[in-house]
Design an enzyme around this catalytic site. Structure first.
Site, PDB file in Angstrom:
ATOM      1  N   ASP A 164      72.575  48.504  30.288  1.00  0.00           N
ATOM      2  CA  ASP A 164      71.548  48.682  29.261  1.00  0.00           C
ATOM      3  C   ASP A 164      71.080  47.305  28.768  1.00  0.00           C
ATOM      4  O   ASP A 164      69.884  47.048  28.628  1.00  0.00           O
ATOM      5  CB  ASP A 164      72.160  49.482  28.090  1.00  0.00           C
ATOM      6  CG  ASP A 164      71.114  50.288  27.334  1.00  0.00           C
ATOM      7  OD1 ASP A 164      69.975  50.405  27.816  1.00  0.00           O
ATOM      8  OD2 ASP A 164      71.454  50.809  26.253  1.00  0.00           O
ATOM      9  N   HIS A 215      63.375  51.284  31.073  1.00  0.00           N
ATOM     10  CA  HIS A 215      63.790  52.468  30.313  1.00  0.00           C
ATOM     11  C   HIS A 215      62.950  53.701  30.649  1.00  0.00           C
ATOM     12  O   HIS A 215      63.437  54.817  30.605  1.00  0.00           O
ATOM     13  CB  HIS A 215      63.783  52.186  28.806  1.00  0.00           C
ATOM     14  CG  HIS A 215      65.106  51.687  28.301  1.00  0.00           C
ATOM     15  ND1 HIS A 215      65.529  50.407  28.497  1.00  0.00           N
ATOM     16  CD2 HIS A 215      66.112  52.327  27.648  1.00  0.00           C
ATOM     17  CE1 HIS A 215      66.743  50.257  27.978  1.00  0.00           C
ATOM     18  NE2 HIS A 215      67.127  51.415  27.454  1.00  0.00           N
ATOM     19  N   HIS A 260      64.399  55.102  33.703  1.00  0.00           N
ATOM     20  CA  HIS A 260      65.586  55.864  33.306  1.00  0.00           C
ATOM     21  C   HIS A 260      65.189  57.266  32.838  1.00  0.00           C
ATOM     22  O   HIS A 260      65.763  58.261  33.249  1.00  0.00           O
ATOM     23  CB  HIS A 260      66.342  55.151  32.178  1.00  0.00           C
ATOM     24  CG  HIS A 260      67.226  56.076  31.382  1.00  0.00           C
ATOM     25  ND1 HIS A 260      66.745  56.849  30.345  1.00  0.00           N
ATOM     26  CD2 HIS A 260      68.536  56.396  31.507  1.00  0.00           C
ATOM     27  CE1 HIS A 260      67.727  57.601  29.870  1.00  0.00           C
ATOM     28  NE2 HIS A 260      68.821  57.332  30.540  1.00  0.00           N
ATOM     29  N   HIS A 288      73.654  56.392  30.631  1.00  0.00           N
ATOM     30  CA  HIS A 288      72.340  55.816  30.313  1.00  0.00           C
ATOM     31  C   HIS A 288      72.190  54.412  30.910  1.00  0.00           C
ATOM     32  O   HIS A 288      71.247  54.135  31.646  1.00  0.00           O
ATOM     33  CB  HIS A 288      72.188  55.796  28.777  1.00  0.00           C
ATOM     34  CG  HIS A 288      71.024  55.026  28.269  1.00  0.00           C
ATOM     35  ND1 HIS A 288      69.757  55.560  28.192  1.00  0.00           N
ATOM     36  CD2 HIS A 288      70.920  53.745  27.821  1.00  0.00           C
ATOM     37  CE1 HIS A 288      68.927  54.642  27.707  1.00  0.00           C
ATOM     38  NE2 HIS A 288      69.614  53.544  27.466  1.00  0.00           N
TER      39      HIS A 288
HETATM   40 ZN    ZN Z   1      68.945  51.781  26.403  1.00  0.00          ZN
END
Ligand code: ZN
Length: 372
Positions: free
Chosen positions: A173, A256, A259, A273
């Site tokens: 992340d 993101h 994602h 995540h």
């Molecule tokens: Zn994140």
């Protein structure tokens, strides 16, 4: 456009930081009664320390056992418990779901909130937003709160006990933070709070990346041995504070959004995540046509700490045309942060970049094996 920088009011980190919880809260003027939300394991680990620390600070408290999902039902249960206690402060202690539930309940009731992450697996704890998923685990929306937490307290002794894979996910992340921030800063687009980026936020995002490269492998080693070292302290700060401030105050871009697109594919649901964001970053770098040296530095780091480089490593050994199209369409939905890229992004372009990133990752792994 005005520039906006946002952050928690106070960030406290260190080995055994939980013993200082009561003191930190009174320093900020946070009032009793305090409702603590936590899961069974964390309650078992920390209940005694909470008792001691909050008693010493003269703060009455009660503990609400978390139901397991950040659902509307659970948020209502927490709110009911808080009303019954006449709570003046809510504390969430645990992983992302516990923290999200505590923040949602506190926001609804207009109460201050304290976040005590027990894992360093994402950049969420310092922010004023939550990610909402459907019951099936598909990304649904970002939920924004009026303000960031009043206190984020990170006990690195607790973080060191968590499975190493969670720390690695947090690195995934955090790995995207600088690249997404840079794209937003260079494109003069709005950050997650609707303002322009400050130089401060951009500098913190860059420091986040440097800290990962410098301390990531040693910090991972520390969690394998379940010990706290200076490298782990710095890395936890990068995963939690630097990444959090960087993404919220500078902005998100393609990584993101990719994602979010990937969550459409059920195969990716067992993956964290940060693991999907790490792959999303490779896609972003491909799409942006990043210099080879930059891409190789990211591939090298990911290999060293064990972040996924290929679709197979995030549960998609085969990504057939149909599903690939769905992922690409979700990643490019209106309002997605992928539109912060400095060029027009189409689903077709994203689908190509996903396959290209996967090929790049597979090739890199193959060459690494040959060199061994
Ligand atoms: Zn994140």
């Amino acid at each position: 456009m005005l520039t906006v920088f946002t952050s928690p009011s106070r960030y406290t980190q260190g080995k055994g930081a939980t013993t200082a919880l009561g003191h930190e809260m009174t320093t900020l003027g946070l009032e009793e009664p305090v409702l603590i939300i936590a899961g069974k394991t964390v309650i078992g680990l920390l209940a005694r320390t909470w008792q001691q620390s909050l008693d010493e600070a003269g703060l009455r408290h009660a503990v609400h056992r978390f139901g397991g999902e950040c659902s509307l039902t659970e948020i209502e249960r927490v709110k009911a418990a808080a009303r019954e206690l006449r709570a003046r402060t809510i504390v969430g202690a645990g992983g992302g779901k516990v923290l999200d539930t505590a923040r949602a309940a506190a926001a609804d009731l207009g109460l201050p909130v304290v976040n005590c992450p027990t894992v360093a697996s994402s950049d969420a704890p310092c922010s004023a937003l939550s990610v909402i998923y459907t019951e099936e685990g598909i990304f649904q929306q970002y939920r924004f709160y009026r303000k960031n937490p009043d206190l984020v307290l990170v006990d690195t002794e607790v973080i060191a006990q968590a499975p190493p894979r969670l720390l690695v996910a947090g690195m995934g992340d955090a790995l995207a933070t600088w690249f997404e921030a840079k794209t937003c800063v260079e494109g003069y687009v709005k950050n997650m709070r609707g303002g322009g980026s400050t130089r401060s936020a951009a500098a913190l995002a860059e420091l986040c990346y440097k800290t990962l490269l410098e301390d990531g492998p040693a910090a991972l080693q520390a969690t394998r041995t379940k010990v706290v070292t200076p490298a782990l302290e710095r890395l936890v700060e990068a995963n939690t504070l630097l990444s959090g401030l960087g993404f919220e105050s500078s902005g998100l871009a393609a990584a993101h959004a990719i994602h979010n697109g990937l969550t459409v594919a059920p195969g990716t649901h067992p993956y964290f995540h940060g693991e999907k964001v790490a792959f999303g970053l490779l896609v972003q770098l491909v799409m942006e046509g990043s210099p080879r040296a930059t891409v190789e530095q990211v591939l090298d780091f990911s290999t060293e700490v064990g972040l996924p480089l290929t679709l197979a490593e995030i549960g998609l050994p085969e990504l057939a045309g149909d599903l690939l199209g769905q992922v690409a369409r979700r990643a490019t939905a209106p309002g997605e942060t992928i539109h912060n890229e400095p060029f027009e992004v189409t689903p077709d372009m994203v689908a190509d970049a996903i396959l290209a990133a996967d090929a790049l990752g597979r090739d890199w792994k193959k060459r690494n094996l040959e060199h061994q």
